[in-house]
Design a protein around this motif. Sequence first.
Motif, PDB file in Angstrom:
ATOM      1  N   ALA A  17       0.834  -1.211   0.050  1.00  0.00           N
ATOM      2  CA  ALA A  17      -0.067  -0.115  -0.197  1.00  0.00           C
ATOM      3  C   ALA A  17       0.866   1.385  -0.101  1.00  0.00           C
ATOM      4  O   ALA A  17       0.472   2.412  -0.662  1.00  0.00           O
ATOM      5  N   ALA A  18       1.880   1.179   0.910  1.00  0.00           N
ATOM      6  CA  ALA A  18       2.842   2.510   0.686  1.00  0.00           C
ATOM      7  C   ALA A  18       3.613   2.713  -0.409  1.00  0.00           C
ATOM      8  O   ALA A  18       3.555   3.676  -1.158  1.00  0.00           O
ATOM      9  N   VAL A  19       3.833   1.720  -1.261  1.00  0.00           N
ATOM     10  CA  VAL A  19       4.383   1.646  -2.882  1.00  0.00           C
ATOM     11  C   VAL A  19       3.353   2.260  -3.549  1.00  0.00           C
ATOM     12  O   VAL A  19       3.624   3.265  -4.282  1.00  0.00           O
ATOM     13  N   LEU A  20       2.163   1.704  -3.568  1.00  0.00           N
ATOM     14  CA  LEU A  20       1.191   2.538  -4.432  1.00  0.00           C
ATOM     15  C   LEU A  20       0.918   3.919  -4.012  1.00  0.00           C
ATOM     16  O   LEU A  20       0.661   4.572  -4.902  1.00  0.00           O
ATOM     17  N   GLY A  21       0.995   3.930  -2.784  1.00  0.00           N
ATOM     18  CA  GLY A  21       0.648   5.630  -2.328  1.00  0.00           C
ATOM     19  C   GLY A  21       1.774   6.489  -2.759  1.00  0.00           C
ATOM     20  O   GLY A  21       1.714   7.484  -3.138  1.00  0.00           O
ATOM     21  N   PHE A  22       3.048   5.854  -2.935  1.00  0.00           N
ATOM     22  CA  PHE A  22       4.186   6.482  -3.446  1.00  0.00           C
ATOM     23  C   PHE A  22       4.257   6.984  -4.715  1.00  0.00           C
ATOM     24  O   PHE A  22       4.147   8.004  -5.299  1.00  0.00           O
ATOM     25  N   LEU A  37       0.649  13.160  -8.143  1.00  0.00           N
ATOM     26  CA  LEU A  37       0.344  14.404  -7.904  1.00  0.00           C
ATOM     27  C   LEU A  37       1.536  15.435  -8.334  1.00  0.00           C
ATOM     28  O   LEU A  37       1.035  16.543  -8.535  1.00  0.00           O
ATOM     29  N   LEU A  38       2.673  14.938  -7.901  1.00  0.00           N
ATOM     30  CA  LEU A  38       3.657  15.992  -8.104  1.00  0.00           C
ATOM     31  C   LEU A  38       3.854  16.332  -9.435  1.00  0.00           C
ATOM     32  O   LEU A  38       3.958  17.679  -9.794  1.00  0.00           O
ATOM     33  N   LEU A  39       3.864  15.358 -10.516  1.00  0.00           N
ATOM     34  CA  LEU A  39       3.914  15.450 -11.703  1.00  0.00           C
ATOM     35  C   LEU A  39       2.926  16.181 -12.375  1.00  0.00           C
ATOM     36  O   LEU A  39       2.955  17.371 -13.125  1.00  0.00           O
ATOM     37  N   ALA A  40       1.601  16.153 -11.767  1.00  0.00           N
ATOM     38  CA  ALA A  40       0.372  16.852 -12.223  1.00  0.00           C
ATOM     39  C   ALA A  40       0.599  18.333 -11.777  1.00  0.00           C
ATOM     40  O   ALA A  40       0.250  19.368 -12.514  1.00  0.00           O
ATOM     41  N   GLY A  41       1.187  18.319 -10.678  1.00  0.00           N
ATOM     42  CA  GLY A  41       0.920  19.789 -10.194  1.00  0.00           C
ATOM     43  C   GLY A  41       2.219  20.642 -10.742  1.00  0.00           C
ATOM     44  O   GLY A  41       1.931  21.828 -11.000  1.00  0.00           O
ATOM     45  N   VAL A  42       3.141  19.958 -11.247  1.00  0.00           N
ATOM     46  CA  VAL A  42       4.106  20.492 -11.931  1.00  0.00           C
ATOM     47  C   VAL A  42       3.834  21.072 -13.233  1.00  0.00           C
ATOM     48  O   VAL A  42       4.092  22.264 -13.873  1.00  0.00           O
ATOM     49  N   VAL A  43       3.114  19.889 -14.042  1.00  0.00           N
ATOM     50  CA  VAL A  43       2.559  20.401 -15.250  1.00  0.00           C
ATOM     51  C   VAL A  43       1.324  21.464 -15.404  1.00  0.00           C
ATOM     52  O   VAL A  43       1.466  22.265 -16.155  1.00  0.00           O
ATOM     53  N   VAL A  44       0.482  21.112 -14.412  1.00  0.00           N
ATOM     54  CA  VAL A  44      -0.740  22.503 -14.184  1.00  0.00           C
ATOM     55  C   VAL A  44      -0.323  23.474 -13.909  1.00  0.00           C
ATOM     56  O   VAL A  44      -0.870  24.574 -13.989  1.00  0.00           O
ATOM     57  N   ASN A  45       1.036  23.572 -13.168  1.00  0.00           N
ATOM     58  CA  ASN A  45       1.495  24.734 -12.781  1.00  0.00           C
ATOM     59  C   ASN A  45       0.617  25.375 -11.500  1.00  0.00           C
ATOM     60  O   ASN A  45       0.401  26.482 -11.231  1.00  0.00           O
ATOM     61  N   VAL A  46       0.313  24.262 -10.486  1.00  0.00           N
ATOM     62  CA  VAL A  46      -0.190  24.451  -9.312  1.00  0.00           C
ATOM     63  C   VAL A  46       0.443  23.891  -8.251  1.00  0.00           C
ATOM     64  O   VAL A  46       0.759  22.772  -8.025  1.00  0.00           O
ATOM     65  N   PRO A  47       1.455  24.850  -7.697  1.00  0.00           N
ATOM     66  CA  PRO A  47       2.334  24.610  -6.526  1.00  0.00           C
ATOM     67  C   PRO A  47       1.760  23.789  -5.573  1.00  0.00           C
ATOM     68  O   PRO A  47       2.448  22.744  -5.041  1.00  0.00           O
ATOM     69  N   TRP A  48       0.758  23.912  -5.109  1.00  0.00           N
ATOM     70  CA  TRP A  48       0.310  23.280  -3.878  1.00  0.00           C
ATOM     71  C   TRP A  48      -0.098  21.845  -4.170  1.00  0.00           C
ATOM     72  O   TRP A  48      -0.181  20.969  -3.381  1.00  0.00           O
ATOM     73  N   ILE A  49      -0.541  21.453  -5.277  1.00  0.00           N
ATOM     74  CA  ILE A  49      -0.787  19.843  -5.804  1.00  0.00           C
ATOM     75  C   ILE A  49       0.610  19.210  -5.792  1.00  0.00           C
ATOM     76  O   ILE A  49       0.703  18.059  -5.297  1.00  0.00           O
ATOM     77  N   ALA A  50       1.786  20.039  -6.338  1.00  0.00           N
ATOM     78  CA  ALA A  50       2.986  19.339  -6.268  1.00  0.00           C
ATOM     79  C   ALA A  50       3.300  19.197  -4.986  1.00  0.00           C
ATOM     80  O   ALA A  50       4.347  18.174  -4.634  1.00  0.00           O
ATOM     81  N   VAL A  51       3.263  20.199  -4.190  1.00  0.00           N
ATOM     82  CA  VAL A  51       3.820  20.054  -2.663  1.00  0.00           C
ATOM     83  C   VAL A  51       2.924  19.169  -1.864  1.00  0.00           C
ATOM     84  O   VAL A  51       3.621  18.166  -1.290  1.00  0.00           O
ATOM     85  N   ALA A  52       1.762  19.003  -2.198  1.00  0.00           N
ATOM     86  CA  ALA A  52       0.793  17.672  -1.524  1.00  0.00           C
ATOM     87  C   ALA A  52       1.519  16.447  -2.199  1.00  0.00           C
ATOM     88  O   ALA A  52       1.457  15.355  -1.333  1.00  0.00           O
ATOM     89  N   GLY A  53       1.854  16.255  -3.421  1.00  0.00           N
ATOM     90  CA  GLY A  53       2.428  15.135  -3.901  1.00  0.00           C
ATOM     91  C   GLY A  53       3.668  14.703  -3.305  1.00  0.00           C
ATOM     92  O   GLY A  53       3.953  13.320  -3.030  1.00  0.00           O
ATOM     93  N   PHE A  54       4.483  15.711  -2.892  1.00  0.00           N
ATOM     94  CA  PHE A  54       5.839  15.443  -2.382  1.00  0.00           C
ATOM     95  C   PHE A  54       5.520  14.892  -1.048  1.00  0.00           C
ATOM     96  O   PHE A  54       6.280  13.963  -0.151  1.00  0.00           O
ATOM     97  N   VAL A  55       4.541  15.679  -0.140  1.00  0.00           N
ATOM     98  CA  VAL A  55       4.148  14.901   1.143  1.00  0.00           C
ATOM     99  C   VAL A  55       3.821  13.761   1.173  1.00  0.00           C
ATOM    100  O   VAL A  55       4.005  12.832   2.149  1.00  0.00           O
ATOM    101  N   VAL A  56       2.855  13.222   0.116  1.00  0.00           N
ATOM    102  CA  VAL A  56       2.150  11.955   0.129  1.00  0.00           C
ATOM    103  C   VAL A  56       3.500  10.897  -0.063  1.00  0.00           C
ATOM    104  O   VAL A  56       3.595  10.019   0.596  1.00  0.00           O
ATOM    105  N   MET A  57       4.452  11.344  -0.896  1.00  0.00           N
ATOM    106  CA  MET A  57       5.679  10.655  -1.186  1.00  0.00           C
ATOM    107  C   MET A  57       6.346  10.379  -0.136  1.00  0.00           C
ATOM    108  O   MET A  57       6.836   9.280   0.288  1.00  0.00           O
ATOM    109  N   PHE A  58       6.689  11.328   0.703  1.00  0.00           N
ATOM    110  CA  PHE A  58       7.267  11.252   2.051  1.00  0.00           C
ATOM    111  C   PHE A  58       6.888  10.605   2.859  1.00  0.00           C
ATOM    112  O   PHE A  58       7.481   9.515   3.554  1.00  0.00           O
ATOM    113  N   ALA A  59       5.499  10.426   3.191  1.00  0.00           N
ATOM    114  CA  ALA A  59       4.801   9.882   4.037  1.00  0.00           C
ATOM    115  C   ALA A  59       4.889   8.369   3.971  1.00  0.00           C
ATOM    116  O   ALA A  59       5.070   7.436   4.519  1.00  0.00           O
ATOM    117  N   CYS A  60       4.454   8.162   2.436  1.00  0.00           N
ATOM    118  CA  CYS A  60       4.667   6.731   2.008  1.00  0.00           C
ATOM    119  C   CYS A  60       6.155   6.074   2.271  1.00  0.00           C
ATOM    120  O   CYS A  60       6.063   4.983   2.535  1.00  0.00           O
TER     121      CYS A  60
END
Length: 142
Positions: free
Chosen positions: A44-49, A55-78
């Motif tokens: 489950a942690a690997v899937l969450g990662f 999320l990180l890539l989507a935030g970078v592509v769409v240029n919405v920083p808070w989505i990218a930051v949320a993706g990083f936080v999810v990756m770190f927690a996983c």
Amino acid sequence: MPLSEHERRQFEQIEAALRSDDPRFASAARAADPRVHYRRRLIAAVLGFLVGVGLLLAGVVVNVPWIAVAGFVVMFACVLWAVTSYRRMTGSAAGRTPAKDRGSGSKRRAAKGRRAGTHAESGFMGRLEERWRRRAQPPDGG
């Protein structure tokens, strides 16, 4: 303590006999094994990662920083979740010593007091102490 080869073979034979005699009980006993639980958590942690990477890539592509930051936080927690699950699954706790192997504080303080000056230690600290003593001595040439 690890099992010997003979004990391991006996254990596997008993387990195989149990599976053939009562498969429902064997599957229930296997599901109660903590390693199975931690393995599921690891998956489950690997899937969450991977979701975090998305999320990180989507935030970078769409240029919405808070989505990218949320993706990083999810990756770190996983990653943290995966590491703790893996350590519990394998039974290793790197860097930790059992309480019975650690010396008491008074023994450590006494050893530190004995070490104070009679002989130089080998290794890095010994070299530093030797350099410090040589620094304080006057040069022999003059």
